[in-house]
Design an enzyme around this catalytic site. Structure first.
Site, mmCIF file in Angstrom:
data_model
loop_
_atom_site.group_PDB
_atom_site.id
_atom_site.type_symbol
_atom_site.label_atom_id
_atom_site.label_comp_id
_atom_site.label_asym_id
_atom_site.label_seq_id
_atom_site.Cartn_x
_atom_site.Cartn_y
_atom_site.Cartn_z
ATOM 1 N N GLU A 188 65.813 -18.267 -119.590
ATOM 2 C CA GLU A 188 65.410 -18.084 -118.195
ATOM 3 C C GLU A 188 65.906 -19.232 -117.316
ATOM 4 O O GLU A 188 66.309 -19.017 -116.165
ATOM 5 C CB GLU A 188 63.889 -17.959 -118.091
ATOM 6 C CG GLU A 188 63.295 -16.747 -118.789
ATOM 7 C CD GLU A 188 63.598 -15.436 -118.086
ATOM 8 O OE1 GLU A 188 64.239 -15.452 -117.010
ATOM 9 O OE2 GLU A 188 63.194 -14.389 -118.619
ATOM 10 N N ARG A 192 68.476 -18.113 -114.259
ATOM 11 C CA ARG A 192 67.916 -18.208 -112.908
ATOM 12 C C ARG A 192 68.385 -19.479 -112.197
ATOM 13 O O ARG A 192 68.894 -19.415 -111.076
ATOM 14 C CB ARG A 192 66.386 -18.167 -112.953
ATOM 15 C CG ARG A 192 65.829 -16.886 -113.561
ATOM 16 C CD ARG A 192 64.331 -16.775 -113.388
ATOM 17 N NE ARG A 192 63.759 -15.757 -114.262
ATOM 18 C CZ ARG A 192 62.813 -14.894 -113.892
ATOM 19 N NH1 ARG A 192 62.324 -14.926 -112.670
ATOM 20 N NH2 ARG A 192 62.335 -14.008 -114.744
ATOM 21 N N ASP A 323 69.036 -7.046 -124.437
ATOM 22 C CA ASP A 323 69.848 -6.475 -123.373
ATOM 23 C C ASP A 323 71.109 -7.245 -122.999
ATOM 24 O O ASP A 323 72.233 -6.757 -123.136
ATOM 25 C CB ASP A 323 68.980 -6.253 -122.126
ATOM 26 C CG ASP A 323 68.100 -7.467 -121.785
ATOM 27 O OD1 ASP A 323 68.214 -8.494 -122.457
ATOM 28 O OD2 ASP A 323 67.297 -7.360 -120.843
ATOM 29 N N GLU A 484 67.027 -3.292 -112.286
ATOM 30 C CA GLU A 484 68.048 -2.707 -113.154
ATOM 31 C C GLU A 484 68.547 -1.339 -112.698
ATOM 32 O O GLU A 484 69.731 -1.015 -112.863
ATOM 33 C CB GLU A 484 67.517 -2.620 -114.592
ATOM 34 C CG GLU A 484 67.366 -3.954 -115.281
ATOM 35 C CD GLU A 484 66.113 -4.696 -114.880
ATOM 36 O OE1 GLU A 484 66.028 -5.926 -115.106
ATOM 37 O OE2 GLU A 484 65.189 -4.044 -114.324
#
Length: 583
Positions: A188, A192, A323, A484
């Site tokens: 993360e 980000r 993913d 998404e």
């Protein structure tokens, strides 16, 4: 987060202040390229280097327990780029001058962003997120103003020049050692923070942004200081300083395996090969293990990275926890100019397995030709092929349409473009199926025997559960402002030029606004199945990806197609566009 300067000093710094001497990259400022990309306003303040305040701990000086000699480091591939095929549709000239409808829609998205941005900066900055009902801030990712950093490039894309300039003092004062946490999430933090900074630098050329990205890159690089150079899921500061870090024995496969875009772009911008070397070692792991798993071609959702053993788990997915591992395969090929054939090879093999075992066509009462991405589980017994396709969809899995489209375009795989459209239409259909006009977080369906159509069977659908026709269950009915679905809708519009995707995007945007708007911002909601959108229960949560991803994609789909062209940029998994150097 606690700054060493007051908020008033940060917002009103002395314009003649000299740059702080020294940084993890040295005291000289990186040269600033001109802002990249048609349609971007180049009017950014030129003296922002004076905002830089060095972090209180210099991770570039950290002694490593398992150092790698520079002579042994891998370098980004050199030589002429491979002639990757164009990604973006060749729009007619009229598309570059938006009509009144497109302009009004884009302005509506921009207004929604500004409404949230103003609330965040007034009520939450310097915290990570705004709680949109309570109108207070909270820290979820280290306390380094995650929403601000995540949305810097959105400000640039939306030509919010004044708002961007106002944030430069905050960026320059970020102190990566100033956090109440004892550890941070490597994945993360990379997508980000590091991704947000690199993209903002690519679009603005502001030296202070790259200086802060280098500081953070040096911190994250230390996460690779393990016996086998595989990073842990959590970067524990004390373990890192003691040199006792270990890779995880059951970590999400996406975590270490989708840091490649950010680390590669940092090497490209700085010339420091250590960042690229770190993720190149992970690529080699993926190459040598792809055909050794219980479902060859795919890697399981959880992997023993300490032993570099992907054979223990029997669960596979393109969705949560795995993913972006797959998403980054074609994207790395694009960022490297096609010079490394390993990424295309791995993509082709993985998608062949996914088409056979992960994708499914739902049984529907109509004739819609749509697909969804589900999960797969390898059984212990030897019956049939021993692999079950689990027809459970995720909102997060809606990125798969865009991924198939990008791979199909870059590598000239026509069938993947067709699959991409069927997957994207599936998510559009799911949005339209619920009374709020929004698809849920997790849901189940009844699959057809193959990816071809099958007849509707009323007896197999449980009408007593009161789900829309075609849905077997809605296991998680929330909508948490996820991007998404609009991500794939945007990408397919840019790849095909079909106006139907713009129309679907507008329906999605208005539905989301109706269901999630609070008095001052937007909030995740409890249940998309309720009949009255205005009565949705707000969860008092607005993750940074709402302004970094969701609203960015909505804005771009109604913008001229040369604004962040898919032939000039590649998006990381947090929707941060990185300049493709060869373009």
């Amino acid at each position: 987060m606690r700054y060493r300067l007051s908020l008033s000093e940060l917002l009103n710094p002395p314009r003649s202040a000299p740059a702080s001497s020294g940084s993890s990259a040295g005291s000289s400022k990186p040269s600033a390229p001109s802002p990249a990309g048609p349609g971007l306003d180049a009017g950014i303040s030129a003296d922002s280097g004076g905002y830089f305040v060095k972090s209180s701990y210099d991770w570039s000086k950290q002694q490593l327990r398992h150092p790698i000699a520079e002579s042994d480091m891998s370098r980004p591939p050199q030589g002429p780029p491979k002639n990757l095929q164009r990604v973006q549709y060749q729009f007619q000239r009229a598309a570059f001058v938006p009509d009144a409808t497109a302009k009004s829609r884009r302005d509506a998205v921009r207004d929604a962003f500004l409404r949230c941005w103003k609330s965040y900066t007034e009520h939450a900055l310097p915290h990570d997120e705004l709680m949109p009902v309570s109108l207070i801030g909270k820290d979820t990712f280290g306390g380094w103003a995650a929403t601000m950093v995540d949305a810097l490039d959105t400000l640039l894309i939306m030509n919010l020049k004044d708002e961007f300039n106002a944030m430069l003092p905050f960026v320059g004062a970020l102190d990566w050692a100033d956090t109440p946490l004892t550890s941070i999430n490597v994945f993360e933090t990379t997508i980000r923070y590091l991704g947000g900074l690199l993209s903002a630098y690519d679009l603005s050329g502001e030296p202070v942004i790259l200086q802060k990205a280098i500081e953070l890159g040096d911190l994250l690089y230390v996460a690779f200081d393990t016996p086998n150079h595989m990073p842990p899921f959590w970067f524990d500061f004390k373990d890192a300083k003691r040199g006792t870090q270990q890779a995880g024995t059951s970590d999400p496969s996406a975590s270490p395996c989708s840091l490649s875009l950010e680390f590669t772009r940092l090497s490209q911008l700085t010339g420091d090969v250590k960042y690229f070397d770190a993720i190149e070692r992970i690529k080699h792991f993926l190459e040598r293990t792809q055909d050794t798993t219980q479902l060859p071609g795919l890697w399981p959702v959880f992997i023993d990275f300490a032993r570099e053993d992907p054979t223990k788990s029997s669960d596979f997915s393109l969705g949560a926890q795995a993913d972006s591992l797959y998403e980054y395969l074609p994207k790395m090929s694009a960022l490297l100019g096609g010079r490394d054939p390993a990424y295309e090879k791995m993509y082709r093999s993985a998608m062949a397995a996914a088409e056979k075992h992960i994708l499914f066509r739902p049984m529907l009462p109509g004739s819609d030709d749509i697909l969804f991405s589900g999960n797969a589980r390898v059984r212990d017994n030897e019956a049939a092929d021993g692999i079950d396709t689990i027809p459970e969809g995720q909102h997060l899995g809606c990125f798969v349409g865009g991924m198939f489209g990008l791979g199909g375009k870059l590598f000239g795989i026509k069938s993947h473009i067709e699959t991409a459209e069927r997957l994207t239409r599936g998510c559009m259909w799911a949005y339209a199926s619920f009374p709020t006009g929004i698809m849920p977080e997790i849901f189940g369906m009844i699959p057809c025997p193959s990816l071809d159509s099958c007849s509707w069977d009323e007896d197999r659908w449980d009408s007593e559960k009161n789900h829309p026709r075609g849905f077997k269950h809605v296991r998680d009915p929330r909508y948490i402002l996820r991007p998404e679905a609009i991500e794939s809708v945007f990408l397919l519009y840019r790849m095909t030029g079909k106006v139907e995707y713009q129309e679907a995007a507008w329906r999605m945007f208005t539905a989301i606004q109706d269901a999630t708007a609070t008095e001052r911002a937007n909030s995740a909601i409890m249940d998309v199945t309720v009949s009255n959108s205005s009565a949705t229960k707000k969860l008092d949560s607005m993750e940074s990806f709402w302004m970094a991803e969701t609203l960015k994609y909505f804005y771009l789909i109604f913008s001229p197609p040369d604004l962040i062209s898919l032939d000039e940029f590649v998006f990381n998994t947090e929707a941060h566009p990185f300049k493709r150097p060869d373009r």
